[in-house]
Write an enzyme that holds these catalytic residues in place. Structure first.
Site, mmCIF file in Angstrom:
data_model
loop_
_atom_site.group_PDB
_atom_site.id
_atom_site.type_symbol
_atom_site.label_atom_id
_atom_site.label_comp_id
_atom_site.label_asym_id
_atom_site.label_seq_id
_atom_site.Cartn_x
_atom_site.Cartn_y
_atom_site.Cartn_z
ATOM 1 N N ASP A 18 -12.634 5.289 2.688
ATOM 2 C CA ASP A 18 -11.196 5.343 2.986
ATOM 3 C C ASP A 18 -10.738 6.794 3.094
ATOM 4 O O ASP A 18 -10.563 7.486 2.090
ATOM 5 C CB ASP A 18 -10.416 4.602 1.881
ATOM 6 C CG ASP A 18 -8.900 4.624 2.127
ATOM 7 O OD1 ASP A 18 -8.436 5.326 3.045
ATOM 8 O OD2 ASP A 18 -8.177 3.942 1.374
ATOM 9 N N LYS B 199 3.067 11.196 -3.856
ATOM 10 C CA LYS B 199 1.903 10.605 -4.525
ATOM 11 C C LYS B 199 0.956 11.675 -5.072
ATOM 12 O O LYS B 199 0.204 11.431 -6.004
ATOM 13 C CB LYS B 199 1.183 9.703 -3.527
ATOM 14 C CG LYS B 199 0.126 8.814 -4.119
ATOM 15 C CD LYS B 199 -0.295 7.800 -3.079
ATOM 16 C CE LYS B 199 -1.572 7.099 -3.445
ATOM 17 N NZ LYS B 199 -1.937 6.138 -2.379
ATOM 18 N N ASP C 248 0.882 -1.161 0.000
ATOM 19 C CA ASP C 248 0.000 0.000 0.000
ATOM 20 C C ASP C 248 0.925 1.218 0.000
ATOM 21 O O ASP C 248 1.517 1.553 1.024
ATOM 22 C CB ASP C 248 -0.886 -0.057 1.257
ATOM 23 C CG ASP C 248 -1.622 1.257 1.522
ATOM 24 O OD1 ASP C 248 -1.619 2.145 0.652
ATOM 25 O OD2 ASP C 248 -2.217 1.389 2.620
ATOM 26 N N GLU D 102 -7.210 0.838 -4.132
ATOM 27 C CA GLU D 102 -7.117 0.696 -2.676
ATOM 28 C C GLU D 102 -8.429 0.205 -2.043
ATOM 29 O O GLU D 102 -8.398 -0.731 -1.239
ATOM 30 C CB GLU D 102 -6.677 2.025 -2.053
ATOM 31 C CG GLU D 102 -5.206 2.286 -2.315
ATOM 32 C CD GLU D 102 -4.818 3.744 -2.210
ATOM 33 O OE1 GLU D 102 -5.611 4.553 -1.705
ATOM 34 O OE2 GLU D 102 -3.703 4.071 -2.653
HETATM 35 P P1 ADP Z 1 -2.592 7.348 3.465
HETATM 36 O O1 ADP Z 1 -3.096 6.031 2.994
HETATM 37 O O2 ADP Z 1 -3.273 8.511 2.830
HETATM 38 O O3 ADP Z 1 -1.124 7.485 3.452
HETATM 39 P P2 ADP Z 1 -3.351 6.441 6.166
HETATM 40 O O4 ADP Z 1 -4.564 5.657 5.897
HETATM 41 O O5 ADP Z 1 -2.156 5.716 6.625
HETATM 42 O O6 ADP Z 1 -3.016 7.455 5.004
HETATM 43 O O7 ADP Z 1 -3.741 7.547 7.254
HETATM 44 C C1 ADP Z 1 -2.826 8.488 7.704
HETATM 45 C C2 ADP Z 1 -3.582 9.644 8.304
HETATM 46 O O8 ADP Z 1 -4.395 9.187 9.360
HETATM 47 C C3 ADP Z 1 -2.644 10.700 8.872
HETATM 48 O O9 ADP Z 1 -3.068 11.985 8.473
HETATM 49 C C4 ADP Z 1 -2.817 10.518 10.352
HETATM 50 O O10 ADP Z 1 -2.621 11.741 11.048
HETATM 51 C C5 ADP Z 1 -4.258 10.068 10.450
HETATM 52 N N1 ADP Z 1 -4.553 9.337 11.675
HETATM 53 C C6 ADP Z 1 -3.937 8.232 12.150
HETATM 54 N N2 ADP Z 1 -4.457 7.868 13.327
HETATM 55 C C7 ADP Z 1 -5.445 8.774 13.616
HETATM 56 C C8 ADP Z 1 -6.361 8.956 14.704
HETATM 57 N N3 ADP Z 1 -6.369 8.142 15.747
HETATM 58 N N4 ADP Z 1 -7.214 10.004 14.651
HETATM 59 C C9 ADP Z 1 -7.210 10.845 13.618
HETATM 60 N N5 ADP Z 1 -6.386 10.736 12.581
HETATM 61 C C10 ADP Z 1 -5.508 9.710 12.564
HETATM 62 MG MG MG Z 2 -4.266 4.718 2.266
#
Ligand code: ADP
Ligand code: MG
Length: 618
Positions: free
Chosen positions: A207, A76, A13, A181
């Protein structure tokens, strides 16, 4: 894209903010999420460059505040786009690193590495993250990894998907398939629920990640996953919530301290880190402190924010999310009451207000949280990788059907977009449509192929063009057939036939504009190898310096022991002392030596001198 024929089935991912890698363990009949060298199951999609090394993942993110200009993230958001794309222009204002256009309007990131300026494409940055994920998997499996499934947002267009494949190529990976995704997340979820799945289930995947927002409607029936519709926003996610909180505190500091920190990259980065942490806390607490010592001009930030305030400053964005949800359902012509499961994916889907709005939208329906939102996508990608590889016995027998993310068509008279394949059509697909010449006596027609949803063709993205020519002059409305063919990877070919004389012409839409050429990829692979060799060299040097430093410490401690002081001959003492001084000079002048040899060699020399002396004292 060859079939993976050996070893492991790996799913990656490649996230905007965090990436995750998973493997299908056939003997154990399950997926394992692989932790990185820090023990974390997701890795920040960050790459940093310093005077002496390149850092990827946690190490890069952790030093971002001290080195803002050379710490690159959000690649990205850039991938497969033009520099002049308005989205890039808006993003650019938020980035502490600099982005310029090359002669083909391709965005290039400027960084300084080992004192020299370098221009890197989004594909190269992404390849570095993919390489890191590859290494994480290789360390866990103790074997080489080559074949992978990589995921992309559902709305990624042709060039963004191809650029992602290029990034993997530069990282030395073979992409067996690119999957969406939300589809991957649904695979992960579907496996969990497979046993009690009767008839057709409609699954809504929500998502909300760090930089992107994706919603999809899928149906699962008799082991077949079909994406019915998808929608999304390329610029909506956790980072936007962080930004709003950053702006909130910038204003507060302006008011309270009468200073404007908005021009100071380091202060902003540190504030952003504190805000991200506060945001995560607000998902389970109703208020939290935000503290940053010596943020700017000796001013300490010591403040707090409530969940209600956080929700207020972001409400507009949350509402936007719900509008996208609504659009997706109306595209699929499905009532919300027909949705069986609403699945939460992405770190930001943990925000209570987001969950509440979503639950309200679905008339109070319970949301599914049984899969880890950060890991579901990589999980599903690993299952898909196993499905595409040979030799896995236990992998569930699933068939995956995906849809086109954007409408595809040609321009007709008056610059109108005539759609041949509407968006959300399942692929692979072939469609034919009859068109007529638009005036008398034409002997050729130019066919411009576009993707997009705008009525005016030229407002959409031009994928390619060709002409159908050489037929005899004919009156207006002379017919010709256009055939669009999209294969399983979403690669489009278009052909045209003049039906009376059967004159034929066709093209495969390669969408070369802005895409890397074979030579460029070859050069980038070489550069990636150079980067890797330099990383290795740097680590060897760092290890050698540490070993020498530790040895010097051991020698100094030896000299300090009282009984030794008495027994040691003065010549031996002098020899050891001067060897220590030489070692310390060597360590101080580390920049004079590029590799570890000097330190390794001197350590051997020291040991040869010291071991016999120490030996005498048992
Ligand atoms: P991506 O796939 O876009 O890289 P993710 O699905 O890994 O992102 O999510 C990352 C985002 O989720 C970040 O902006 C992070 O700050 C937020 N995040 C992670 N845990 C929490 C939480 N407990 N509450 C709110 N936001 C969160
Ligand atoms: Mg993601």
């Amino acid at each position: 894209m060859a079939k993976g024929d050996h070893g492991f089935s790996i799913g990656i991912d490649l996230g905007t903010t965090y990436s995750c890698v998973a493997v299908w363990l056939d003997q154990q009949n399950r997926v394992e999420i692989i932790h990185n060298d820090q023990g974390n199951r997701t890795t920040p999609s960050f790459v940093a460059f310093t005077d002496d090394q390149r850092l990827i993942g946690d190490a890069a993110k952790n030093q971002a505040a001290a080195n803002p200009n050379n710490t690159v993230f959000d690649a990205k958001r850039l991938i497969g786009r033009k520099y002049s794309d308005p989205i890039i222009q808006i993003d650019k204002m938020m980035w502490p690193f600099n982005v310029v256009a090359d002669i083909n309007d391709k965005p290039m990131i400027i960084i300084k590495y080992k004192g020299q300026e370098k221009l890197l494409s989004a594909e190269e940055i992404s390849s570095m993250i993919l390489m890191k994920m590859k290494e994480i998997a290789e360390a866990y499996l103790e074997a080489q990894v080559k074949d992978v499934v990589v995921t992309v947002p559902a709305y990624f267009n042709d060039s963004q998907r191809k650029a992602t494949i290029d990034a993997a190529l530069i990282a030395g990976l073979n992409v067996m398939r690119i999957i969406n995704e939300p589809t991957a997340a649904a695979i992960a979820y579907g496996i969990d629920k497979r046993t009690n799945c009767v008839g057709e289930r409609n699954i809504f995947v929500f998502d909300l990640g760090g930089g992107t927002f994706d919603v999809s409607l899928l149906t699962i029936k008799d082991k077949v996953f079909q994406v019915k519709a998808s929608a999304g926003n390329t610029h909506l996610g956790g980072e936007d919530f962080d930004n709003r909180m950053v702006n909130y505190f910038v204003e507060e500091i302006k008011r309270k301290n009468k200073v404007d920190i908005s021009g100071n990259l380091r202060a902003l980065r540190r504030l952003r880190t504190a805000c991200e942490r506060a945001k995560r806390t607000l998902s389970f607490a109703v208020s939290t402190c935000v503290e940053v010592d010596a943020l700017f001009q000796g001013i300490d930030l010591c403040s707090s924010i409530t969940r209600a305030k956080f929700e207020e400053i972001n409400m507009e964005l949350f509402v936007e999310c719900m509008e996208t949800v609504d659009r997706c359902l109306s595209d699929a012509k499905m009532e919300k009451s027909s949705v069986h499961d609403v699945v939460l994916v992405g770190g930001s889907s943990r925000i209570p207000k987001v969950q509440q709005l979503l639950q309200d939208y679905f008339n109070g329906k319970d949301l599914c949280k049984s899969i880890n939102p950060d890991e579901a996508v990589a999980y599903g990608a690993a299952v898909q990788a196993a499905l595409l590889s040979e030799g896995f016995k236990n992998v569930p027998d699933l068939v995956l059907l995906d849809v086109t993310p954007l409408s595809l068509g040609i321009a007709v008279k008056g610059d109108l977009m005539s759609v041949v394949i509407p968006r959300n059509t399942p692929i692979p697909v072939q469609k034919k449509q009859i068109y007529g010449t638009f005036k008398d006596d034409l002997t050729s027609v130019q066919i411009n192929v576009y993707e997009g949803e705008r009525t005016k063709a030229s407002d959409n993205n031009l994928l390619g063009f060709f002409s159908l020519s050489g037929f005899p002059p004919a009156p207006k409305y002379h017919p010709f057939d256009i055939c669009f063919d999209i294969d399983v990877n979403g690669i489009l070919s278009v052909s045209a036939v003049e039906t009376v004389t059967c004159y034929k012409n066709e093209i495969t839409i390669i969408n070369d504009q802005g895409r890397l050429s074979a030579e460029e990829i070859k050069r980038m692979i070489q550069e990636a190898e150079t980067f890797q060799a330099e990383d290795k060299k740097f680590h060897r040097k760092a290890n050698a310096m540490n070993a020498l430093d530790a040895y010097v410490y051991k020698m100094k401690s030896f000299l300090k022991q009282e009984d030794i002081k008495l027994k040691l001959l003065s010549q031996e003492r002098e020899e050891i002392s001067s060897a220590i001084t030489k070692a310390m000079n060597l360590l101080d002048g580390k920049n004079l030596h590029d590799d570890g040899d000097v330190f390794e060699d001197y350590l051997k020399e020291l040991a040869n001198l010291f071991e016999p002396i120490m030996g005498k004292f048992g």
